[in-house]
Design an enzyme around this catalytic site. Structure first.
Site, PDB file in Angstrom:
ATOM      1  N   GLY A  11      19.427  19.121  16.502  1.00  0.00           N
ATOM      2  CA  GLY A  11      19.273  18.823  14.976  1.00  0.00           C
ATOM      3  C   GLY A  11      18.007  19.294  14.169  1.00  0.00           C
ATOM      4  O   GLY A  11      16.873  18.986  14.860  1.00  0.00           O
ATOM      5  N   ALA A  22       2.406  26.217  12.553  1.00  0.00           N
ATOM      6  CA  ALA A  22       1.406  25.990  13.114  1.00  0.00           C
ATOM      7  C   ALA A  22       1.026  26.604  14.445  1.00  0.00           C
ATOM      8  O   ALA A  22      -0.181  27.299  14.840  1.00  0.00           O
ATOM      9  CB  ALA A  22       1.107  24.326  13.372  1.00  0.00           C
ATOM     10  N   ARG A  72      23.769  24.940  18.794  1.00  0.00           N
ATOM     11  CA  ARG A  72      24.192  24.596  20.197  1.00  0.00           C
ATOM     12  C   ARG A  72      24.537  25.678  21.024  1.00  0.00           C
ATOM     13  O   ARG A  72      25.134  26.545  20.808  1.00  0.00           O
ATOM     14  CB  ARG A  72      25.472  23.580  20.044  1.00  0.00           C
ATOM     15  CG  ARG A  72      25.299  22.421  18.931  1.00  0.00           C
ATOM     16  CD  ARG A  72      24.241  21.386  19.367  1.00  0.00           C
ATOM     17  NE  ARG A  72      24.006  20.478  18.537  1.00  0.00           N
ATOM     18  CZ  ARG A  72      23.069  19.405  18.410  1.00  0.00           C
ATOM     19  NH1 ARG A  72      22.105  19.344  19.246  1.00  0.00           N
ATOM     20  NH2 ARG A  72      23.077  18.534  17.375  1.00  0.00           N
ATOM     21  N   CYS A  73      24.308  25.316  22.396  1.00  0.00           N
ATOM     22  CA  CYS A  73      24.473  26.506  23.224  1.00  0.00           C
ATOM     23  C   CYS A  73      25.028  25.847  24.726  1.00  0.00           C
ATOM     24  O   CYS A  73      24.201  25.400  25.429  1.00  0.00           O
ATOM     25  CB  CYS A  73      23.375  27.436  23.423  1.00  0.00           C
ATOM     26  SG  CYS A  73      23.613  28.765  24.546  1.00  0.00           S
ATOM     27  N   ASP A 103      15.603  15.259  22.640  1.00  0.00           N
ATOM     28  CA  ASP A 103      15.760  15.328  24.150  1.00  0.00           C
ATOM     29  C   ASP A 103      16.482  16.353  24.652  1.00  0.00           C
ATOM     30  O   ASP A 103      16.158  16.814  25.748  1.00  0.00           O
ATOM     31  CB  ASP A 103      16.401  13.839  24.381  1.00  0.00           C
ATOM     32  CG  ASP A 103      17.651  13.680  23.699  1.00  0.00           C
ATOM     33  OD1 ASP A 103      18.113  14.436  22.881  1.00  0.00           O
ATOM     34  OD2 ASP A 103      18.341  12.636  24.131  1.00  0.00           O
ATOM     35  N   GLY A 104      17.732  16.769  24.108  1.00  0.00           N
ATOM     36  CA  GLY A 104      18.152  17.808  24.755  1.00  0.00           C
ATOM     37  C   GLY A 104      17.565  19.216  24.741  1.00  0.00           C
ATOM     38  O   GLY A 104      17.499  19.820  25.824  1.00  0.00           O
ATOM     39  N   THR A 125      12.551  15.437  15.801  1.00  0.00           N
ATOM     40  CA  THR A 125      14.156  14.886  15.493  1.00  0.00           C
ATOM     41  C   THR A 125      13.672  13.467  14.677  1.00  0.00           C
ATOM     42  O   THR A 125      12.695  12.831  14.759  1.00  0.00           O
ATOM     43  CB  THR A 125      14.552  14.170  16.707  1.00  0.00           C
ATOM     44  OG1 THR A 125      15.866  13.610  16.524  1.00  0.00           O
ATOM     45  CG2 THR A 125      13.534  13.489  17.770  1.00  0.00           C
ATOM     46  N   ASP A 127      15.433  10.933  14.760  1.00  0.00           N
ATOM     47  CA  ASP A 127      15.753   9.739  15.253  1.00  0.00           C
ATOM     48  C   ASP A 127      14.847   8.806  15.838  1.00  0.00           C
ATOM     49  O   ASP A 127      14.727   7.745  16.181  1.00  0.00           O
ATOM     50  CB  ASP A 127      16.855   9.907  16.439  1.00  0.00           C
ATOM     51  CG  ASP A 127      18.200  10.757  15.982  1.00  0.00           C
ATOM     52  OD1 ASP A 127      18.523  10.512  14.708  1.00  0.00           O
ATOM     53  OD2 ASP A 127      18.508  11.723  16.695  1.00  0.00           O
ATOM     54  N   ASP A 129      13.539   8.960  18.932  1.00  0.00           N
ATOM     55  CA  ASP A 129      14.053   8.398  19.807  1.00  0.00           C
ATOM     56  C   ASP A 129      13.609   9.109  21.291  1.00  0.00           C
ATOM     57  O   ASP A 129      14.069   8.971  22.401  1.00  0.00           O
ATOM     58  CB  ASP A 129      15.690   8.658  20.200  1.00  0.00           C
ATOM     59  CG  ASP A 129      16.083  10.001  20.162  1.00  0.00           C
ATOM     60  OD1 ASP A 129      15.392  10.880  19.664  1.00  0.00           O
ATOM     61  OD2 ASP A 129      17.109  10.142  20.284  1.00  0.00           O
ATOM     62  N   ARG A 171      21.359   8.119  16.092  1.00  0.00           N
ATOM     63  CA  ARG A 171      22.198   8.222  17.339  1.00  0.00           C
ATOM     64  C   ARG A 171      22.278   6.962  18.035  1.00  0.00           C
ATOM     65  O   ARG A 171      22.342   5.932  17.475  1.00  0.00           O
ATOM     66  CB  ARG A 171      21.439   9.374  18.116  1.00  0.00           C
ATOM     67  CG  ARG A 171      21.761  10.859  17.841  1.00  0.00           C
ATOM     68  CD  ARG A 171      21.777  11.734  18.964  1.00  0.00           C
ATOM     69  NE  ARG A 171      20.546  11.602  19.893  1.00  0.00           N
ATOM     70  CZ  ARG A 171      20.565  12.026  21.208  1.00  0.00           C
ATOM     71  NH1 ARG A 171      21.650  12.705  21.608  1.00  0.00           N
ATOM     72  NH2 ARG A 171      19.405  11.824  22.131  1.00  0.00           N
ATOM     73  N   GLY A 185      13.464  -4.475   2.287  1.00  0.00           N
ATOM     74  CA  GLY A 185      14.116  -6.016   2.058  1.00  0.00           C
ATOM     75  C   GLY A 185      15.287  -6.377   2.527  1.00  0.00           C
ATOM     76  O   GLY A 185      15.885  -6.942   2.007  1.00  0.00           O
ATOM     77  N   ARG A 211      22.329 -20.160  -3.039  1.00  0.00           N
ATOM     78  CA  ARG A 211      20.908 -20.439  -3.927  1.00  0.00           C
ATOM     79  C   ARG A 211      20.826 -19.347  -5.254  1.00  0.00           C
ATOM     80  O   ARG A 211      19.902 -19.431  -5.896  1.00  0.00           O
ATOM     81  CB  ARG A 211      19.769 -20.245  -2.956  1.00  0.00           C
ATOM     82  CG  ARG A 211      19.359 -18.697  -2.612  1.00  0.00           C
ATOM     83  CD  ARG A 211      18.108 -18.835  -2.151  1.00  0.00           C
ATOM     84  NE  ARG A 211      17.599 -17.443  -1.502  1.00  0.00           N
ATOM     85  CZ  ARG A 211      17.668 -16.967  -0.494  1.00  0.00           C
ATOM     86  NH1 ARG A 211      18.419 -17.463   0.508  1.00  0.00           N
ATOM     87  NH2 ARG A 211      17.225 -15.625  -0.447  1.00  0.00           N
ATOM     88  N   LYS A 214      22.329 -12.660  -6.208  1.00  0.00           N
ATOM     89  CA  LYS A 214      23.706 -11.797  -6.631  1.00  0.00           C
ATOM     90  C   LYS A 214      23.977 -10.545  -5.823  1.00  0.00           C
ATOM     91  O   LYS A 214      25.164 -10.052  -6.059  1.00  0.00           O
ATOM     92  CB  LYS A 214      23.226 -11.338  -8.093  1.00  0.00           C
ATOM     93  CG  LYS A 214      22.897 -12.399  -9.007  1.00  0.00           C
ATOM     94  CD  LYS A 214      23.993 -13.661  -9.196  1.00  0.00           C
ATOM     95  CE  LYS A 214      23.661 -14.638 -10.297  1.00  0.00           C
ATOM     96  NZ  LYS A 214      25.044 -15.723 -10.517  1.00  0.00           N
ATOM     97  N   GLU A 222      23.801   3.824  12.997  1.00  0.00           N
ATOM     98  CA  GLU A 222      25.017   4.385  13.529  1.00  0.00           C
ATOM     99  C   GLU A 222      25.365   4.074  15.117  1.00  0.00           C
ATOM    100  O   GLU A 222      26.627   4.148  15.588  1.00  0.00           O
ATOM    101  CB  GLU A 222      25.293   6.057  13.383  1.00  0.00           C
ATOM    102  CG  GLU A 222      24.196   6.679  14.185  1.00  0.00           C
ATOM    103  CD  GLU A 222      24.305   8.242  13.844  1.00  0.00           C
ATOM    104  OE1 GLU A 222      25.034   8.734  13.437  1.00  0.00           O
ATOM    105  OE2 GLU A 222      23.266   9.122  14.170  1.00  0.00           O
ATOM    106  N   ARG A 252      18.816  14.169   7.012  1.00  0.00           N
ATOM    107  CA  ARG A 252      17.952  15.314   7.868  1.00  0.00           C
ATOM    108  C   ARG A 252      17.378  16.334   6.860  1.00  0.00           C
ATOM    109  O   ARG A 252      16.630  17.272   7.431  1.00  0.00           O
ATOM    110  CB  ARG A 252      19.186  16.124   8.851  1.00  0.00           C
ATOM    111  CG  ARG A 252      19.595  15.074   9.762  1.00  0.00           C
ATOM    112  CD  ARG A 252      19.506  15.719  11.322  1.00  0.00           C
ATOM    113  NE  ARG A 252      20.159  17.121  11.264  1.00  0.00           N
ATOM    114  CZ  ARG A 252      21.416  16.978  12.064  1.00  0.00           C
ATOM    115  NH1 ARG A 252      21.650  16.029  12.771  1.00  0.00           N
ATOM    116  NH2 ARG A 252      21.882  18.446  12.221  1.00  0.00           N
TER     117      ARG A 252
END
Length: 319
Positions: A11, A22, A72-73, A103-104, A125, A127, A129, A171, A185, A211, A214, A222, A252
C-alpha cells in the site's frame, strides 16, 4: 558498490516519494548509480527497471503516493519468481536494493537477501504496524487526515445532535484509531489490541446524554470489525440517532506532513549508507528519535504493540 536500485511495494503511504528522493540523491552524492524499479516486485520480475538521476526525483518531496508505483505480485512469492527477480538485478550489475514498504514488502526483501542480493528495508505504511520502529513513513500524515475529517464530522454531529461512528484504517493495528482518537477527544476508541465492551460504550453515551451532551464520536479501527455493525447495535441499544463514516483510502493519500518528510529523508539516506557499508537484511528504524538499523527477521520476531497507556488516558479524558 557501484549500482543500487529502489522500489516501493504494498500500500502507498505519504512520504514514500521523499524516501525515494533521499535514496537517489544520497547514492548519487556517493557516485553510485541508481535505478528505479517500477510497479514493485512485479516490475522487478518483468525488468521494469530504469536509471534515475537528480532530476528524476525533483519536485516530489511534497507529493503523496509513489512515483515508482506499487503492485501486488503473487509470482514473487514463489522461488521461481524470486529467481527471475535476482536475474534481472544481476543482469544490470545492480548489487543492492532498497525496499520501501510494509511487512509483506520486508518479507520479500528477506527472500532477496537470502538469495545473495544486499537488501535494506525502509518502513513505509500508514498502519504503523512494523515491529522494531516507533513510527513508519506515512503514519503521521494518515493520523492528521483522520483528525481533519473528525473535526468536520463533529461540526455536523453537533448541529444534528447525533452519535457518529468513524471507521479508520490500520489493518490489524489500532495505532491510527488510538492516536487520532486521543488527539480529537473521541468518546470511545475501539482497537484490536484491547477488548471492548459494548455495554460500557452504551453506558458512557447515556451518561453523557444525561448531563446534556449533544453528540459523540466513536472511533473504530478496521481490525475490530465493521463500523456499520457497531453503529447499528449502538442505535438499537440507545435509541440515539447514529451515523457511520468509513474514511477508507482517503487516509492513504495527500501531501505528507513535515514529520513524514523528514522521517523519510533520514531513513532513505541511512538505507544507502547501510548498503555502502555492506549490510543486508536490515531495516531502517526510528527509536527514541534516533535513526538506527535492526535485523528484519529479529524485528518481525516481536509482536506489534500499541502504547496502552495512551488508550487508558483517552478513556480517562473522555469521561
Amino acid at each position: 558498490m557501484k549500482r543500487i536500485a529502489v522500489l516501493t511495494s504494498g500500500g502507498d503511504a505519504p512520504g514514500m516519494n521523499a524516501a525515494i528522493r533521499a535514496v537517489v540523491r544520497k547514492a548519487l552524492y556517493h557516485n553510485v548509480e541508481v535505478f528505479g524499479v517500477y510497479h514493485g516486485f512485479r516490475g522487478l520480475i518483468e525488468g521494469d527497471i530504469r536509471p534515475m538521476d537528480v532530476g528524476s526525483v525533483g519536485d516530489i518531496i511534497h507529493r503523496g503516493g509513489t512515483i515508482l508505483y506499487s503492485a501486488r505480485c503473487e509470482e514473487f512469492k514463489t522461488p521461481e519468481g524470486q529467481e527471475k527477480a535476482v536475474a534481472q538485478l544481476r543482469a544490470r550489475g545492480i548489487e543492492g536494493l532498497v525496499v520501501i514498504g510494509g511487512d509483506g514488502s520486508f518479507r520479500g526483501a528477506l527472500k532477496l537477501h537470502e538469495r545473495g542480493i544486499r537488501t535494506i528495508g525502509v518502513p513505509g505504511t500508514i498502519d504503523n504496524d512494523i515491529p522494531g520502529t516507533d513510527f513508519t513513513i506515512g503514519f503521521d500524515t494518515a493520523v492528521n487526515t483522520v483528525i481533519q475529517a473528525i473535526d468536520k464530522i463533529r461540526d455536523t454531529a453537533t448541529s444534528h445532535e447525533r452519535t457518529y461512528v468513524v471507521e479508520v484504517m490500520g489493518r490489524h493495528a489500532g495505532d491510527i484509531a488510538l492516536w487520532a482518537g486521543l488527539a480529537d477527544g473521541a468518546e470511545s476508541i475501539l482497537i484490536p489490541e484491547e477488548p471492548y465492551n459494548l455495554d460500557d460504550i452504551v453506558e458512557r453515551l447515556q451518561r453523557g446524554h444525561q448531563r446534556g451532551k449533544k453528540h459523540s464520536i466513536i472511533l473504530v479501527a478496521e481490525g475490530v470489525g465493521s463500523g456499520v455493525d457497531i453503529a447499528r447495535e449502538i442505535a438499537a441499544r440507545t435509541g440515539f440517532e447514529t451515523r457511520v463514516t468509513v474514511l477508507g483510502h482517503i487516509q492513504r493519500g495527500g501531501s505528507p506532513t513535515a514529520f513524514d518528510r523528514v522521517l523519510a529523508s533520514r531513513m532513505g539516506a541511512l538505507a544507502v549508507d547501510l548498503l555502502l557499508e555492506g549490510k543486508s537484511g536490515r531495516m531502517v528504524a526510528i527509536q527514541n528519535n534516533r535513526i538506527v538499523d535492526v535485523a528484519i527477521d529479529e524485528a518481525f520476531a516481536q509482536p506489534h504493540a500499541v502504547d496502552l497507556s495512551m488508550y487508558h488516558l483517552a478513556r480517562i479524558l473522555s469521561i
